[in-house]
Design an enzyme around this catalytic site. Sequence first.
Site, mmCIF file in Angstrom:
data_model
loop_
_atom_site.group_PDB
_atom_site.id
_atom_site.type_symbol
_atom_site.label_atom_id
_atom_site.label_comp_id
_atom_site.label_asym_id
_atom_site.label_seq_id
_atom_site.Cartn_x
_atom_site.Cartn_y
_atom_site.Cartn_z
ATOM 1 N N GLU A 1 -2.992 -4.679 -3.075
ATOM 2 C CA GLU A 1 -3.496 -5.564 -4.136
ATOM 3 C C GLU A 1 -3.509 -4.835 -5.482
ATOM 4 O O GLU A 1 -3.139 -5.383 -6.515
ATOM 5 C CB GLU A 1 -4.934 -6.019 -3.819
ATOM 6 C CG GLU A 1 -5.080 -6.820 -2.541
ATOM 7 C CD GLU A 1 -5.378 -5.952 -1.323
ATOM 8 O OE1 GLU A 1 -4.797 -4.860 -1.187
ATOM 9 O OE2 GLU A 1 -6.182 -6.379 -0.490
ATOM 10 N N GLU B 1 0.349 5.152 0.629
ATOM 11 C CA GLU B 1 -0.610 6.159 1.102
ATOM 12 C C GLU B 1 -0.218 7.543 0.607
ATOM 13 O O GLU B 1 0.895 7.766 0.106
ATOM 14 C CB GLU B 1 -0.683 6.117 2.630
ATOM 15 C CG GLU B 1 -1.195 4.770 3.114
ATOM 16 C CD GLU B 1 -1.467 4.718 4.605
ATOM 17 O OE1 GLU B 1 -1.011 5.619 5.349
ATOM 18 O OE2 GLU B 1 -2.130 3.752 5.025
ATOM 19 N N CYS C 1 -10.318 -4.862 0.295
ATOM 20 C CA CYS C 1 -11.418 -3.892 0.366
ATOM 21 C C CYS C 1 -12.283 -4.020 -0.892
ATOM 22 O O CYS C 1 -11.927 -4.714 -1.852
ATOM 23 C CB CYS C 1 -10.873 -2.479 0.510
ATOM 24 S SG CYS C 1 -10.214 -1.809 -1.041
ATOM 25 N N CYS D 1 -4.117 0.613 -2.493
ATOM 26 C CA CYS D 1 -3.917 -0.595 -1.692
ATOM 27 C C CYS D 1 -2.859 -1.499 -2.329
ATOM 28 O O CYS D 1 -2.596 -1.430 -3.533
ATOM 29 C CB CYS D 1 -5.212 -1.389 -1.594
ATOM 30 S SG CYS D 1 -6.540 -0.552 -0.734
ATOM 31 N N CYS E 1 -10.629 -3.064 -4.280
ATOM 32 C CA CYS E 1 -9.679 -4.104 -4.718
ATOM 33 C C CYS E 1 -10.426 -5.323 -5.240
ATOM 34 O O CYS E 1 -10.012 -5.949 -6.218
ATOM 35 C CB CYS E 1 -8.737 -4.487 -3.586
ATOM 36 S SG CYS E 1 -7.520 -3.190 -3.257
ATOM 37 N N ASN F 1 0.842 -1.200 0.000
ATOM 38 C CA ASN F 1 0.000 0.000 0.000
ATOM 39 C C ASN F 1 0.879 1.253 0.000
ATOM 40 O O ASN F 1 1.920 1.307 0.671
ATOM 41 C CB ASN F 1 -1.004 0.022 1.160
ATOM 42 C CG ASN F 1 -0.405 -0.196 2.523
ATOM 43 O OD1 ASN F 1 0.625 -0.859 2.669
ATOM 44 N ND2 ASN F 1 -1.031 0.368 3.538
#
Length: 183
Positions: A100, A89, A136, A98, A139, A87
């Site tokens: 993934e 940010e 999430c 993210c 994703c 990830n």
Amino acid sequence: MTGRVTLVLPAVARPDAATATPLGRLTVPGRAIPEKTVSVDPTEIGRLRDAARDAAARAHAPYSRFRVGAALIMADDQERRVISGANVENASYGGTICAERTALTQAATLGFRKLEVLVVSCVAALEAPVADRSPCGICRQVIHEFGSREPETLVIVDGGGEGALGDVFDLDRLLPYGFDLPI
Ligand code: THU
């Protein structure tokens, strides 16, 4: 050295339901997922799990401090390379991506379109309930975009603990009613 093992993904059946209202029918769509048998290589899953944990160590997560790593293999990659991501940010928060999707966008940029297996590891939450360490919604939709039926795409959530390799999801279990553009 472990050989391949067979996993049975049990059938799921949820009925439709409909209720009449003065303004028309309200429908609760059901879901029927047939039983599926897939074959996996625990050694390969272990290698992806290690790569995912490794990637998590390189996450840029100064805001949440929640490091996540992902590692995958694309079915259309003849070299079957391990592609990983973490990830990343952003101060704007909304600019965050993210693990993934970092891994999958890298795979897509390399020209691959067919996801075979992805392992995600939320390294600080390995003992948490699976909902707290699995992909999430965004994703899941991106995984759906590159999902395959042959071979069946599998997503494995690092289960971390002693004796636990992970929790396995196929596309149907990962994202019911995933969106496909009807064109
Ligand atoms: N995150 C992921 O990288 N993957 C997930 O599946 C869930 C959440 C990241 C996004 C953000 O940087 C941090 O975890 C906290 O939400």
